[in-house]
Design a protein around this motif. Structure first.
Motif, mmCIF file in Angstrom:
data_model
loop_
_atom_site.group_PDB
_atom_site.id
_atom_site.type_symbol
_atom_site.label_atom_id
_atom_site.label_comp_id
_atom_site.label_asym_id
_atom_site.label_seq_id
_atom_site.Cartn_x
_atom_site.Cartn_y
_atom_site.Cartn_z
ATOM 1 N N TYR A 179 4.690 4.347 2.421
ATOM 2 C CA TYR A 179 3.989 4.783 3.640
ATOM 3 C C TYR A 179 2.717 5.572 3.271
ATOM 4 O O TYR A 179 1.626 5.268 3.773
ATOM 5 C CB TYR A 179 4.911 5.567 4.562
ATOM 6 N N PRO A 180 2.832 6.554 2.369
ATOM 7 C CA PRO A 180 1.595 7.235 1.959
ATOM 8 C C PRO A 180 0.570 6.270 1.345
ATOM 9 O O PRO A 180 -0.638 6.452 1.527
ATOM 10 C CB PRO A 180 2.085 8.249 0.907
ATOM 11 N N LEU A 181 1.063 5.235 0.657
ATOM 12 C CA LEU A 181 0.141 4.262 0.052
ATOM 13 C C LEU A 181 -0.666 3.535 1.139
ATOM 14 O O LEU A 181 -1.898 3.410 1.039
ATOM 15 C CB LEU A 181 0.955 3.258 -0.781
ATOM 16 N N ALA A 182 0.026 3.071 2.181
ATOM 17 C CA ALA A 182 -0.672 2.362 3.263
ATOM 18 C C ALA A 182 -1.645 3.301 3.987
ATOM 19 O O ALA A 182 -2.774 2.909 4.326
ATOM 20 C CB ALA A 182 0.348 1.789 4.248
ATOM 21 N N VAL A 183 -1.223 4.550 4.194
ATOM 22 C CA VAL A 183 -2.110 5.524 4.853
ATOM 23 C C VAL A 183 -3.336 5.777 3.972
ATOM 24 O O VAL A 183 -4.468 5.888 4.458
ATOM 25 C CB VAL A 183 -1.342 6.833 5.153
ATOM 26 N N LYS A 184 -3.102 5.836 2.676
ATOM 27 C CA LYS A 184 -4.228 6.048 1.752
ATOM 28 C C LYS A 184 -5.226 4.898 1.846
ATOM 29 O O LYS A 184 -6.438 5.126 1.976
ATOM 30 C CB LYS A 184 -3.687 6.149 0.321
ATOM 31 N N TRP A 185 -4.733 3.663 1.797
ATOM 32 C CA TRP A 185 -5.631 2.501 1.912
ATOM 33 C C TRP A 185 -6.454 2.582 3.189
ATOM 34 O O TRP A 185 -7.653 2.354 3.184
ATOM 35 C CB TRP A 185 -4.831 1.202 1.926
ATOM 36 N N PHE A 186 -5.763 2.913 4.314
ATOM 37 C CA PHE A 186 -6.467 2.952 5.589
ATOM 38 C C PHE A 186 -7.520 4.062 5.579
ATOM 39 O O PHE A 186 -8.656 3.865 6.013
ATOM 40 C CB PHE A 186 -5.479 3.157 6.747
ATOM 41 N N SER A 187 -7.151 5.216 5.049
ATOM 42 C CA SER A 187 -8.071 6.358 5.046
ATOM 43 C C SER A 187 -9.279 6.107 4.159
ATOM 44 O O SER A 187 -10.339 6.689 4.349
ATOM 45 C CB SER A 187 -7.342 7.629 4.595
ATOM 46 N N GLN A 188 -9.103 5.237 3.178
ATOM 47 C CA GLN A 188 -10.215 4.908 2.276
ATOM 48 C C GLN A 188 -11.023 3.715 2.778
ATOM 49 O O GLN A 188 -11.843 3.171 2.045
ATOM 50 C CB GLN A 188 -9.673 4.616 0.874
#
Ligand code: GRF
Length: 213
Positions: A179-188
């Motif tokens: 979940y943090p990985l997907a949020v990271k991709w989106f935030s970047q």
């Protein structure tokens, strides 16, 4: 400026905690502007308060319709001007207007390898079906329950003596990674949704998303 998100919960909030931990450690450059729960006793509200994050409790039972609750929820979310809304164990069916408003900027995590086992009791259903592999999916939210474009999946074996509880624990550990990985991709700005397809680094992802393992 850190990437502003709002997190919606109904329960324990261990996925919320994973986001808090990664933002504190500097792995994730996000700011959790608020945590909203429809349940007053959700432990995730305590986790948020401990981290100094503003919280709101909106009791769905005090609204006369799903649409009325969702409208109030939308107002509550939007006052924080998030660029992403993260559903982390938010146990509510969402109205079409609400999902349309956040189309392409709302994520959910679901404890199955979608499109298998939409809805509840996913761990027991996977065991009962005799599956050897189970897992978890992060997806964009669409109007249909657990049916939006899948972003990333993680898998785990179902062992011979597996119970729904032991399987849930294994899946939870994976949730706190992907979940943090997907949020990271989106935030970047690496991840987006176009025509109900998830696109990562300009490449359309497979129907089952990026395979974490
Ligand atoms: C997780 O199993 C998630 O997949 C599902 O709800 C649960 C939330 O757990 N959507 P927690 O509240 O984050 O601990």
């Amino acid at each position: 400026m850190s990437f502003p998100i709002v997190v919606l919960i109904s329960g324990s909030g261990s996925n919320l905690q994973a986001l808090i931990d990664q933002s504190l450690s500097g792995d994730l450059d996000i700011e959790i502007k608020a945590v909203i729960s429809n349940k007053a006793d959700a432990y995730g509200l305590t986790r948020a308060k401990d981290a100094g994050i503003p919280t709101h409790h909106l009791n769905h039972k005090e609204f006369e319709s799903r649409e009325a609750f969702d409208a109030a929820l939308q107002t509550c979310i939007d006052q924080h001007q998030p660029k992403l809304v993260v559903l982390a164990g938010f146990m509510r069916i969402l109205s079409e207007g609400f999902t349309r408003h956040y189309q392409g900027r709302m994520l959910n995590i679901h404890p199955s390898l979608l499109p298998k086992y939409k809805g509840l009791n996913t761990h027991q259903r996977a065991i009962d079906a005799g599956d050897e592999i189970h897992g978890v999916s992060v997806h964009f939210v669409s109007a249909e329950l657990d049916a939006g474009a899948v972003i990333v999946q993680a898998k785990t074996d179902i062992d011979a003596e597996e119970t729904a509880d032991s399987l849930a624990r294994k899946v939870h550990n994976l949730e706190h990674i992907i979940y943090p990985l997907a949020v990271k991709w989106f935030s970047q700005d690496r991840l987006k949704e176009v025509n109900n397809k998830a696109i990562l680094d300009e490449n359309p992802l497979a129907e089952t998303g990026f395979a974490y393992n």
